[in-house]
Design a protein around this motif. Structure first.
Motif, PDB file in Angstrom:
ATOM      1  N   ILE A   1       0.956  -1.111  -0.014  1.00 17.02           N
ATOM      2  CA  ILE A   1       0.071   0.165  -0.004  1.00 17.02           C
ATOM      3  C   ILE A   1       0.755   1.291  -0.053  1.00 17.02           C
ATOM      4  O   ILE A   1       0.701   2.130  -0.599  1.00 17.02           O
ATOM      5  N   GLU A   2       1.903   1.230   0.756  1.00 13.92           N
ATOM      6  CA  GLU A   2       2.788   2.172   0.799  1.00 13.92           C
ATOM      7  C   GLU A   2       3.534   2.688  -0.348  1.00 13.92           C
ATOM      8  O   GLU A   2       3.596   4.010  -0.826  1.00 13.92           O
TER       9      GLU A   2
ATOM     10  N   LYS B   1       2.116   1.940  -3.483  1.00  9.35           N
ATOM     11  CA  LYS B   1       1.143   2.427  -4.384  1.00  9.35           C
ATOM     12  C   LYS B   1       0.997   3.893  -3.830  1.00  9.35           C
ATOM     13  O   LYS B   1       0.542   4.649  -4.857  1.00  9.35           O
ATOM     14  N   ILE B   2       0.951   4.410  -2.451  1.00 10.79           N
ATOM     15  CA  ILE B   2       0.802   5.693  -2.266  1.00 10.79           C
ATOM     16  C   ILE B   2       1.820   6.651  -2.816  1.00 10.79           C
ATOM     17  O   ILE B   2       1.696   7.647  -3.289  1.00 10.79           O
TER      18      ILE B   2
ATOM     19  N   GLU C   1       3.605   5.886  -5.476  1.00  8.15           N
ATOM     20  CA  GLU C   1       3.344   6.032  -6.902  1.00  8.15           C
ATOM     21  C   GLU C   1       2.313   6.982  -7.245  1.00  8.15           C
ATOM     22  O   GLU C   1       2.402   7.845  -8.122  1.00  8.15           O
ATOM     23  N   CYS C   2       1.092   6.933  -6.537  1.00  6.46           N
ATOM     24  CA  CYS C   2       0.033   7.752  -6.795  1.00  6.46           C
ATOM     25  C   CYS C   2       0.446   9.260  -6.408  1.00  6.46           C
ATOM     26  O   CYS C   2       0.084  10.148  -7.048  1.00  6.46           O
ATOM     27  N   GLU C   3       1.114   9.265  -5.535  1.00  6.72           N
ATOM     28  CA  GLU C   3       1.395  10.835  -5.038  1.00  6.72           C
ATOM     29  C   GLU C   3       2.434  11.313  -6.054  1.00  6.72           C
ATOM     30  O   GLU C   3       2.438  12.514  -6.028  1.00  6.72           O
TER      31      GLU C   3
ATOM     32  N   LEU D   1       0.532  12.849  -8.635  1.00  3.30           N
ATOM     33  CA  LEU D   1      -0.438  13.808  -8.500  1.00  3.30           C
ATOM     34  C   LEU D   1       0.442  15.080  -7.988  1.00  3.30           C
ATOM     35  O   LEU D   1       0.139  16.350  -8.095  1.00  3.30           O
TER      36      LEU D   1
ATOM     37  N   TRP E   1      -1.454  18.718  -7.567  1.00  6.62           N
ATOM     38  CA  TRP E   1      -0.818  19.444  -6.292  1.00  6.62           C
ATOM     39  C   TRP E   1       0.522  19.817  -6.475  1.00  6.62           C
ATOM     40  O   TRP E   1       1.207  19.114  -7.198  1.00  6.62           O
TER      41      TRP E   1
ATOM     42  N   VAL F   1      -0.327  15.752   0.985  1.00  8.27           N
ATOM     43  CA  VAL F   1      -1.720  15.583   0.261  1.00  8.27           C
ATOM     44  C   VAL F   1      -2.606  14.975   1.192  1.00  8.27           C
ATOM     45  O   VAL F   1      -3.638  15.238   1.212  1.00  8.27           O
ATOM     46  N   GLU F   2      -1.783  14.019   1.988  1.00  8.53           N
ATOM     47  CA  GLU F   2      -2.913  13.367   3.034  1.00  8.53           C
ATOM     48  C   GLU F   2      -3.774  14.111   3.904  1.00  8.53           C
ATOM     49  O   GLU F   2      -4.850  13.834   4.142  1.00  8.53           O
TER      50      GLU F   2
END
Lengths: 134, 134
Positions: A19-20, A22-23, A25-27, A30, A63, A130-131
């Motif tokens: 999950i981290e 993926k975060i 990667e997604c961040e 963005l 962002w 962003v969180e």
């Protein structure tokens, strides 16, 4: 030999790591983190406004995580801007929101006043990320 | 209005948070964190006896020990000033008990040492994750 609970914990650590990743990667898709250097001191409204506007319009990220530095004129060619900066302020926020409120945000930056808005923050300290907004 | 990527990122953050809570819950069930202080210089026999009886009394599978030795300074001072030698031990109870003599020797030395399921360090650096994800 691992017990049932240890195996469960191990699986959770592996799941968390995925999950981290993926975060991150997604961040990365963005959020654009960038340092912008202002060569004049004291900084002025028009200059920051122009720098920010052109920077935001040139990039397609949603962002922005911007660090604004104003360098000490004696150290214009310094290799380590962080050590020689006279002024450093952070701006984190959503591109659309920053562009909509750019004048107010630039005013805050120029006067060194921190502000927490709906989808943007100006601060002297590094802003978490962003969180905190989504 | 959030973009799809933002919604995706938010769901990752939520999943990450849920996993983190599950990890903490399991960690608490498996690991006992305890401070043990000795009001004397490190003494092999004393440490071995205390550690042995402590581990035999606990039902936890893993222990996270903060062992410190308080030693009086030799300088004549008004207050009984003491210096503290701190050693962190993290490991599987069973393994510590099986190798208690060697481990006590390492605790007294206070140098960083790591074995299959036990870690000794002057800093608090080991946790269950280090040993499960090997």
């Amino acid at each position: 030999m691992l017990t049932g609970e240890e195996m469960k914990l191990k699986k959770l650590y592996i799941k968390k790591k995925k999950i981290e990743n993926k975060i991150v990667e997604c961040e990365g898709q963005l959020v654009l983190s960038e340092t912008l250097i202002v060569w004049k001191h004291p900084i002025d409204f028009q200059e920051i406004l122009a720098i920010l506007k052109s920077f935001l319009n040139r990039n397609n990220y949603t962002w922005f995580d911007i660090t604004l530095h104003s360098l000490n004129p004696a150290n214009d060619f310094a290799f380590f801007p962080n050590r020689n900066s006279r002024f450093r302020i952070y701006l984190f926020g959503k591109k659309m929101f920053i562009l909509r409120n750019i004048e107010e945000i630039v005013q805050r930056i120029v006067h060194g006043h921190t502000i927490e808005m709906e989808e943007a923050v100006v601060s002297w300290k590094k802003i978490p990320g962003v969180e905190d907004f989504i | 209005m959030e973009t799809i990527a933002e919604i995706r990122l938010r769901s990752f953050f939520i999943t990450d948070d849920i996993i983190q809570k599950e990890i903490q819950k399991l960690d608490k069930k498996l690991v006992l964190s305890q401070e043990i202080s000795f009001h004397s210089k490190p003494n092999y026999k004393e440490v071995k006896e205390l550690l042995h009886s402590f581990l035999n009394r606990t039902k936890f599978t893993w222990v996270d020990l903060d062992i410190y030795f308080l030693v009086k300074t030799e300088r004549p001072v008004l207050f009984p000033r003491r210096t503290k030698t701190e050693v962190f031990v993290f490991g599987k109870k069973k393994v510590i008990l099986e190798n208690i003599e060697e481990i006590v020797g390492r605790i007294i030395c206070g140098k960083r040492w790591i074995k299959k399921e036990v870690g000794i360090s002057p800093k608090q650096e080991f946790n269950i994750k280090n040993f499960l994800i090997l």
